[in-house]
Design a protein around this motif. Structure first.
Motif, short mmCIF file in Angstrom:
data_model
loop_
_atom_site.label_atom_id
_atom_site.label_comp_id
_atom_site.label_asym_id
_atom_site.label_seq_id
_atom_site.Cartn_x
_atom_site.Cartn_y
_atom_site.Cartn_z
N ALA A 55 0.84 -1.20 0.00
CA ALA A 55 0.00 0.00 0.00
C ALA A 55 0.87 1.25 0.00
N GLN A 56 1.97 1.23 0.73
CA GLN A 56 2.88 2.38 0.74
C GLN A 56 3.48 2.60 -0.65
N GLN A 57 3.88 1.52 -1.30
CA GLN A 57 4.42 1.64 -2.66
C GLN A 57 3.36 2.17 -3.62
N THR A 58 2.16 1.65 -3.52
CA THR A 58 1.05 2.10 -4.37
C THR A 58 0.79 3.59 -4.15
N ALA A 59 0.71 3.99 -2.90
CA ALA A 59 0.43 5.39 -2.56
C ALA A 59 1.55 6.30 -3.07
#
Length: 153
Positions: A55-59
């Protein structure tokens, strides 16, 4: 206010822990493409993401594609939280267009809670899907679905 609810991009199946599963090359590609589509139509004010790596990478990819400086981590966006706890924390967040990056089943529950007050959304959330909901305030059953972005296949 617009609330964008996004499921993270495709992630590796195996890692040392679930929280450390990174995006695959395909996941990076699909998120990058969705960021371009969203940027054509919306000016996002703030990006909040689950603390899990995918999720951090996506964000971060979304923020870069939307020309935003950064991402804030919100522990309540981890997959084991409930929509009520997420929206309780968001009550004081000021943003005209807010992007939330999380996981299944929480993205489904967040959308369902806003759209019709249940925990089951009428929207399906394949990886990198963004549902755009319009609402005057964060409460159950008050939002309207405005748009859904899917990663091009």
């Amino acid at each position: 206010m617009k609330v964008m609810i996004m499921r993270h991009g495709e992630a590796e199946a195996i890692a040392l822990s679930d929280g450390e599963r990174p995006l695959t090359a395909e996941g990076i590609n699909e998120v990058t493409q969705v960021a371009e589509l969203v940027a054509e139509e919306y000016s996002v004010s703030k990006v909040l993401a689950s603390p899990l790596l995918r999720a951090q990478q996506t964000a971060s990819l979304m923020a870069a594609g939307l020309n935003l400086a950064g991402v804030e981590t919100l522990d309540e966006l981890a997959p084991d939280h409930k929509p009520e706890s997420v929206f309780k924390v968001l009550a004081d967040v000021e943003a005209e267009v807010l992007l939330l990056v999380s996981h299944m089943p929480l993205v489904d529950q967040l959308a369902g809670w806003l759209l019709d007050g249940t925990r089951k959304s009428p929207i399906t959330f394949p990886t990198a899907t963004v549902a755009v909901l319009h609402t005057e305030h964060l409460a159950p059953g008050v939002a309207e679905l405005e748009r859904v972005f899917l990663a091009p296949s």
